[in-house]
Design a protein around this motif. Structure first.
Motif, PDB file in Angstrom:
ATOM      1  N   MET A   1     -40.117 -32.554  55.733  1.00  0.00           N
ATOM      2  CA  MET A   1     -39.479 -33.799  55.362  1.00  0.00           C
ATOM      3  C   MET A   1     -38.984 -33.623  53.933  1.00  0.00           C
ATOM      4  SD  MET A   1     -41.978 -37.103  55.138  1.00  0.00           S
ATOM      5  CE  MET A   1     -43.315 -36.005  55.494  1.00  0.00           C
ATOM      6  N   THR A   2     -37.697 -33.851  53.748  1.00  0.00           N
ATOM      7  CA  THR A   2     -37.095 -33.587  52.441  1.00  0.00           C
ATOM      8  C   THR A   2     -37.037 -34.819  51.552  1.00  0.00           C
ATOM      9  OG1 THR A   2     -34.903 -33.973  53.358  1.00  0.00           O
ATOM     10  CG2 THR A   2     -35.675 -31.694  53.307  1.00  0.00           C
ATOM     11  N   ASN A   3     -36.966 -36.017  52.110  1.00  0.00           N
ATOM     12  CA  ASN A   3     -36.873 -37.217  51.310  1.00  0.00           C
ATOM     13  C   ASN A   3     -38.071 -38.118  51.604  1.00  0.00           C
ATOM     14  OD1 ASN A   3     -36.247 -39.688  50.123  1.00  0.00           O
ATOM     15  ND2 ASN A   3     -34.047 -39.384  50.410  1.00  0.00           N
ATOM     16  N   VAL A   4     -39.099 -37.983  50.784  1.00  0.00           N
ATOM     17  CA  VAL A   4     -40.350 -38.700  51.009  1.00  0.00           C
ATOM     18  C   VAL A   4     -40.162 -40.204  50.844  1.00  0.00           C
ATOM     19  CG1 VAL A   4     -42.729 -38.976  50.205  1.00  0.00           C
ATOM     20  CG2 VAL A   4     -41.724 -36.702  50.337  1.00  0.00           C
ATOM     21  N   THR A   5     -39.348 -40.613  49.887  1.00  0.00           N
ATOM     22  CA  THR A   5     -39.119 -42.042  49.657  1.00  0.00           C
ATOM     23  C   THR A   5     -38.502 -42.705  50.884  1.00  0.00           C
ATOM     24  OG1 THR A   5     -38.766 -41.561  47.317  1.00  0.00           O
ATOM     25  CG2 THR A   5     -38.052 -43.717  48.092  1.00  0.00           C
ATOM     26  N   GLU A   6     -37.497 -42.063  51.468  1.00  0.00           N
ATOM     27  CA  GLU A   6     -36.875 -42.590  52.682  1.00  0.00           C
ATOM     28  C   GLU A   6     -37.865 -42.580  53.841  1.00  0.00           C
ATOM     29  OE1 GLU A   6     -33.907 -44.034  53.746  1.00  0.00           O
ATOM     30  OE2 GLU A   6     -33.755 -44.346  51.589  1.00  0.00           O
ATOM     31  N   ALA A   7     -38.656 -41.535  53.932  1.00  0.00           N
ATOM     32  CA  ALA A   7     -39.652 -41.443  55.008  1.00  0.00           C
ATOM     33  C   ALA A   7     -40.650 -42.594  54.897  1.00  0.00           C
ATOM     34  CB  ALA A   7     -40.363 -40.102  54.960  1.00  0.00           C
ATOM     35  N   ILE A   8     -41.086 -42.877  53.694  1.00  0.00           N
ATOM     36  CA  ILE A   8     -42.030 -43.979  53.473  1.00  0.00           C
ATOM     37  C   ILE A   8     -41.431 -45.292  53.970  1.00  0.00           C
ATOM     38  CG2 ILE A   8     -43.090 -45.386  51.647  1.00  0.00           C
ATOM     39  CD1 ILE A   8     -43.685 -42.723  50.170  1.00  0.00           C
ATOM     40  N   LEU A  10     -38.917 -45.685  56.233  1.00  0.00           N
ATOM     41  CA  LEU A  10     -38.762 -45.637  57.691  1.00  0.00           C
ATOM     42  C   LEU A  10     -40.090 -45.809  58.421  1.00  0.00           C
ATOM     43  CD1 LEU A  10     -36.191 -42.837  58.575  1.00  0.00           C
ATOM     44  CD2 LEU A  10     -36.136 -45.202  59.311  1.00  0.00           C
ATOM     45  N   LEU A  11     -41.123 -45.271  57.852  1.00  0.00           N
ATOM     46  CA  LEU A  11     -42.440 -45.332  58.486  1.00  0.00           C
ATOM     47  C   LEU A  11     -43.150 -46.654  58.232  1.00  0.00           C
ATOM     48  CD1 LEU A  11     -43.534 -41.686  57.670  1.00  0.00           C
ATOM     49  CD2 LEU A  11     -43.016 -42.597  59.947  1.00  0.00           C
ATOM     50  N   GLY A  12     -42.577 -47.479  57.338  1.00  0.00           N
ATOM     51  CA  GLY A  12     -43.177 -48.776  57.036  1.00  0.00           C
ATOM     52  C   GLY A  12     -44.456 -48.667  56.222  1.00  0.00           C
ATOM     53  N   LEU A  13     -44.546 -47.628  55.396  1.00  0.00           N
ATOM     54  CA  LEU A  13     -45.734 -47.425  54.562  1.00  0.00           C
ATOM     55  C   LEU A  13     -45.555 -48.110  53.209  1.00  0.00           C
ATOM     56  CD1 LEU A  13     -46.306 -43.613  55.244  1.00  0.00           C
ATOM     57  CD2 LEU A  13     -47.510 -45.546  56.284  1.00  0.00           C
ATOM     58  N   GLU A  14     -46.660 -48.293  52.530  1.00  0.00           N
ATOM     59  CA  GLU A  14     -46.626 -48.827  51.165  1.00  0.00           C
ATOM     60  C   GLU A  14     -45.952 -47.799  50.263  1.00  0.00           C
ATOM     61  OE1 GLU A  14     -47.695 -51.866  50.208  1.00  0.00           O
ATOM     62  OE2 GLU A  14     -48.233 -52.305  52.295  1.00  0.00           O
ATOM     63  N   ALA A  55     -31.437 -38.932  65.155  1.00  0.00           N
ATOM     64  CA  ALA A  55     -30.622 -38.489  64.015  1.00  0.00           C
ATOM     65  C   ALA A  55     -31.171 -39.006  62.687  1.00  0.00           C
ATOM     66  CB  ALA A  55     -29.173 -38.916  64.208  1.00  0.00           C
ATOM     67  N   VAL A  56     -31.661 -40.227  62.657  1.00  0.00           N
ATOM     68  CA  VAL A  56     -32.211 -40.805  61.424  1.00  0.00           C
ATOM     69  C   VAL A  56     -33.400 -39.982  60.931  1.00  0.00           C
ATOM     70  CG1 VAL A  56     -33.410 -42.827  60.486  1.00  0.00           C
ATOM     71  CG2 VAL A  56     -31.443 -43.125  61.995  1.00  0.00           C
ATOM     72  N   TRP A  57     -34.260 -39.605  61.849  1.00  0.00           N
ATOM     73  CA  TRP A  57     -35.447 -38.838  61.492  1.00  0.00           C
ATOM     74  C   TRP A  57     -35.067 -37.406  61.114  1.00  0.00           C
ATOM     75  CZ3 TRP A  57     -39.598 -41.702  60.743  1.00  0.00           C
ATOM     76  CH2 TRP A  57     -39.648 -42.946  61.360  1.00  0.00           C
ATOM     77  N   CYS A  58     -34.131 -36.845  61.838  1.00  0.00           N
ATOM     78  CA  CYS A  58     -33.684 -35.474  61.560  1.00  0.00           C
ATOM     79  C   CYS A  58     -33.063 -35.361  60.175  1.00  0.00           C
ATOM     80  CB  CYS A  58     -32.680 -35.009  62.606  1.00  0.00           C
ATOM     81  SG  CYS A  58     -33.396 -34.798  64.249  1.00  0.00           S
ATOM     82  N   ALA A  59     -32.392 -36.407  59.735  1.00  0.00           N
ATOM     83  CA  ALA A  59     -31.731 -36.393  58.428  1.00  0.00           C
ATOM     84  C   ALA A  59     -32.730 -36.219  57.286  1.00  0.00           C
ATOM     85  CB  ALA A  59     -30.928 -37.673  58.230  1.00  0.00           C
ATOM     86  N   LEU A  60     -33.979 -36.543  57.527  1.00  0.00           N
ATOM     87  CA  LEU A  60     -35.006 -36.428  56.487  1.00  0.00           C
ATOM     88  C   LEU A  60     -35.727 -35.085  56.512  1.00  0.00           C
ATOM     89  CD1 LEU A  60     -36.533 -40.002  56.728  1.00  0.00           C
ATOM     90  CD2 LEU A  60     -34.822 -39.156  55.104  1.00  0.00           C
ATOM     91  N   GLU A  61     -35.400 -34.271  57.493  1.00  0.00           N
ATOM     92  CA  GLU A  61     -36.033 -32.957  57.613  1.00  0.00           C
ATOM     93  C   GLU A  61     -35.145 -31.873  57.026  1.00  0.00           C
ATOM     94  OE1 GLU A  61     -38.864 -33.315  61.518  1.00  0.00           O
ATOM     95  OE2 GLU A  61     -36.848 -32.567  61.819  1.00  0.00           O
ATOM     96  N   SER A  62     -35.721 -30.728  56.862  1.00  0.00           N
ATOM     97  CA  SER A  62     -34.978 -29.555  56.427  1.00  0.00           C
ATOM     98  C   SER A  62     -33.851 -29.296  57.420  1.00  0.00           C
ATOM     99  CB  SER A  62     -35.931 -28.359  56.370  1.00  0.00           C
ATOM    100  OG  SER A  62     -35.220 -27.166  56.435  1.00  0.00           O
ATOM    101  N   PRO A  63     -32.659 -28.917  56.929  1.00  0.00           N
ATOM    102  CA  PRO A  63     -31.531 -28.706  57.844  1.00  0.00           C
ATOM    103  C   PRO A  63     -31.593 -27.403  58.646  1.00  0.00           C
ATOM    104  CG  PRO A  63     -30.858 -28.304  55.583  1.00  0.00           C
ATOM    105  CD  PRO A  63     -32.273 -28.800  55.535  1.00  0.00           C
ATOM    106  N   ALA A  64     -32.665 -26.652  58.545  1.00  0.00           N
ATOM    107  CA  ALA A  64     -32.776 -25.387  59.279  1.00  0.00           C
ATOM    108  C   ALA A  64     -32.667 -25.631  60.783  1.00  0.00           C
ATOM    109  CB  ALA A  64     -34.108 -24.714  58.963  1.00  0.00           C
ATOM    110  N   ALA A  65     -31.869 -24.825  61.428  1.00  0.00           N
ATOM    111  CA  ALA A  65     -31.688 -24.945  62.877  1.00  0.00           C
ATOM    112  C   ALA A  65     -32.932 -24.433  63.602  1.00  0.00           C
ATOM    113  CB  ALA A  65     -30.460 -24.157  63.315  1.00  0.00           C
TER     114      ALA A  65
END
Length: 185
Positions: A1-8, A10-14, A55-65
């Protein structure tokens, strides 16, 4: 996961969630999506919708195929008798389900779904080809997610034991297939 702030978000975390909490929630979300997708495999149009949702979740991951598994859809398509067709389909679908279950990233999961659509579309076309001489059940009697137990059908065909119950299942499967739109990945 490359963007922790966005992940937080999306995941509905504090906002002050620690790395471990984020990783745990991330893994739980991936597991939940895999669990949600597996029962949808008989309906290509529903699987297709999940590709877009991932796609939303993939955008936060490393772009490696991700490395894609060797699912031999051509063997299902090339089968020239019903026994070979069902054996190949069962083999390839089992392998695909295993890869989906073992997907370690959203990107890997997303990349497996077009393969699932292609395999299921091939199955539907071949099933109609091999069982076209069967009468079709009424469309309202067929539910789009309730696919025939192909293993049970395969056993019945191998044992030359097509009961009225199996024949009814074939008819319902034809009706189910005919209700579904074909999706080309």
């Amino acid at each position: 996961m490359t963007n922790v702030t966005e992940a937080i978000k999306l995941l509905g975390l504090e906002e002050d969630a620690d790395q471990e909490a984020v990783e745990t929630a991330w893994e739980e979300k991936l597991f939940a999506l895999k669990k949600e997708i597996l029962p949808l495999l008989p309906v290509p149009s529903l699987v297709h919708k999940r590709i877009q949702q991932l796609a939303v979740w993939c955008a936060l991951e490393s772009p490696a195929a991700p490395a894609l598994p060797a699912i031999d859809i051509a063997s299902v398509h090339a089968a020239d008798d019903v026994i070979s067709f069902l054996e190949q389909y069962e083999r390839q679908m089992s392998a695909l389900k295993l890869h989906i279950s073992n997907a370690a990233t959203f990107r890997t999961l997303q990349s497996l779904l077009p393969i699932a659509i292609e395999l299921q579309t091939t199955y539907m076309k071949k099933f109609k080809h091999f069982f076209s001489n069967y009468a079709e059940a009424l469309p309202e009697e067929a539910k789009s997610r309730e696919m025939i137990d192909t293993g049970r059908l395969l056993t019945a065909l191998k044992n030359n034991n097509l009961t009225s119950e199996i024949t009814w299942e074939i008819e319902k499967e034809l009706a189910r297939i005919n209700k579904l739109p074909l999706i080309n990945p």
